[in-house]
Design a protein around this motif. Structure first.
Motif, short mmCIF file in Angstrom:
data_model
loop_
_atom_site.label_atom_id
_atom_site.label_comp_id
_atom_site.label_asym_id
_atom_site.label_seq_id
_atom_site.Cartn_x
_atom_site.Cartn_y
_atom_site.Cartn_z
N ALA A 38 31.83 -21.64 29.16
CA ALA A 38 31.91 -21.94 27.37
C ALA A 38 30.96 -21.59 27.25
O ALA A 38 30.97 -21.20 25.73
CB ALA A 38 32.56 -23.33 27.00
N ARG A 39 29.31 -21.28 27.73
CA ARG A 39 28.51 -21.67 27.24
C ARG A 39 27.79 -19.89 27.49
O ARG A 39 27.02 -19.79 26.62
CB ARG A 39 27.74 -22.56 28.04
N GLU A 40 28.18 -19.53 28.67
CA GLU A 40 27.51 -18.46 29.19
C GLU A 40 28.18 -16.97 27.92
O GLU A 40 29.16 -16.99 27.15
CB GLU A 40 28.70 -17.72 30.15
N GLN A 41 27.07 -16.36 27.33
CA GLN A 41 27.58 -15.23 26.52
C GLN A 41 27.62 -14.08 26.91
O GLN A 41 26.60 -12.67 26.48
CB GLN A 41 26.81 -15.45 25.46
N ASN A 42 28.00 -13.80 28.03
CA ASN A 42 28.03 -12.46 28.87
C ASN A 42 29.70 -12.40 29.04
O ASN A 42 30.30 -13.50 29.03
CB ASN A 42 27.10 -12.26 30.23
N GLY A 77 31.27 -14.56 30.50
CA GLY A 77 31.85 -16.46 29.94
C GLY A 77 32.99 -16.21 29.18
O GLY A 77 33.26 -14.85 28.49
N LEU A 78 33.42 -16.78 27.94
CA LEU A 78 34.62 -16.52 27.21
C LEU A 78 33.65 -15.36 26.05
O LEU A 78 34.55 -14.96 24.92
CB LEU A 78 35.27 -17.61 26.22
N ASN A 79 32.70 -15.54 25.45
CA ASN A 79 31.91 -15.40 24.62
C ASN A 79 32.08 -15.88 23.41
O ASN A 79 32.82 -14.52 22.58
CB ASN A 79 31.47 -14.16 25.57
N LEU A 80 32.99 -16.02 22.87
CA LEU A 80 33.94 -16.01 21.57
C LEU A 80 33.72 -16.98 20.62
O LEU A 80 32.84 -17.70 21.15
CB LEU A 80 35.55 -16.61 21.98
N PRO A 81 33.32 -16.17 19.50
CA PRO A 81 33.02 -17.80 18.50
C PRO A 81 33.99 -18.82 18.47
O PRO A 81 35.12 -18.77 18.34
CB PRO A 81 33.27 -16.47 16.86
N ALA A 82 33.11 -19.70 17.63
CA ALA A 82 34.24 -21.33 17.07
C ALA A 82 35.25 -20.70 16.44
O ALA A 82 36.38 -21.39 17.07
CB ALA A 82 33.35 -22.35 16.59
N GLN A 107 31.13 -25.71 21.84
CA GLN A 107 30.21 -24.87 22.64
C GLN A 107 30.15 -23.79 22.34
O GLN A 107 29.22 -22.71 22.64
CB GLN A 107 30.93 -24.70 24.60
N ALA A 108 30.72 -23.23 21.78
CA ALA A 108 30.88 -22.27 21.42
C ALA A 108 29.81 -22.06 19.88
O ALA A 108 29.14 -21.39 19.49
CB ALA A 108 32.68 -21.32 20.50
N GLU A 109 30.49 -23.23 19.25
CA GLU A 109 28.80 -23.33 17.98
C GLU A 109 28.35 -23.03 18.72
O GLU A 109 26.92 -23.64 17.93
CB GLU A 109 29.91 -24.59 17.47
N LEU A 110 26.86 -24.04 19.36
CA LEU A 110 26.06 -24.83 19.40
C LEU A 110 25.50 -23.08 20.59
O LEU A 110 24.25 -22.14 20.13
CB LEU A 110 26.19 -25.12 20.77
N HIS A 111 26.72 -22.19 21.36
CA HIS A 111 25.69 -21.28 21.82
C HIS A 111 25.98 -19.80 21.69
O HIS A 111 25.96 -18.92 22.67
CB HIS A 111 26.29 -21.41 23.76
#
Length: 143
Positions: A80-84, A87-92, A135-139
């Motif tokens: 939920a937190r990984e942006q690669n 991770g899911l790397n999806l917007p909220a 988590q998407a909102e934050l990361h």
């Protein structure tokens, strides 16, 4: 008379997943989810599609466990937190589409589906989906 949403959810889940451990359920959900989010252009290129599908599959089942434990596993926190690509790397905003795709899948695959069963699914998805959305909102980088 009270309604036991845990029993409704569990019985529906068993009806849908008993034959193949959830493969049909997940494939149906994933197709609906991908189709509904195409215009948003938030999913990776086709080379990453299979890897993303595996992450979403695993995340989905970890997400459901949050409903009964209120504990987000290390795996769920990580994806939920990984942006690669790991991770899911999806917007909220995408998690509303996720919810709709799951509920439509239940409508399509559970022969006993009714509004109470859909409510049960919505209740059981809510804690995990909210965790992932937050988590998407934050990361999530909105590039």
């Amino acid at each position: 008379m009270s309604t036991n949403y845990e029993v409704l959810f569990n019985n529906s889940y068993d009806r849908i997943t008993a034959a193949d451990q959830g493969e049909t359920f997940f494939s149906h959900f994933y197709s609906l989810f991908i189709e509904s989010t195409l215009e948003l252009n938030v999913l990776p290129n086709p080379q990453m599609h299979e890897e993303r599908q595996k992450i979403i599959y695993k995340s989905f089942f970890y997400m459901l466990s949050v409903a009964t434990t209120y504990i987000a596993s290390d795996y769920l926190e990580h994806v939920a937190r990984e942006q690669n690509e790991h991770g899911l790397n999806l917007p909220a905003s995408v998690f509303a589409y996720w919810r709709r795709a799951v509920l439509q899948t239940v409508r399509d695959l559970d022969p006993l589906c009714d509004e109470e069963i859909l409510t049960a699914w919505a209740i059981f998805m809510a804690p995990g989906l909210e965790f992932m959305r937050r988590q998407a909102e934050l990361h999530h980088d909105a590039n």
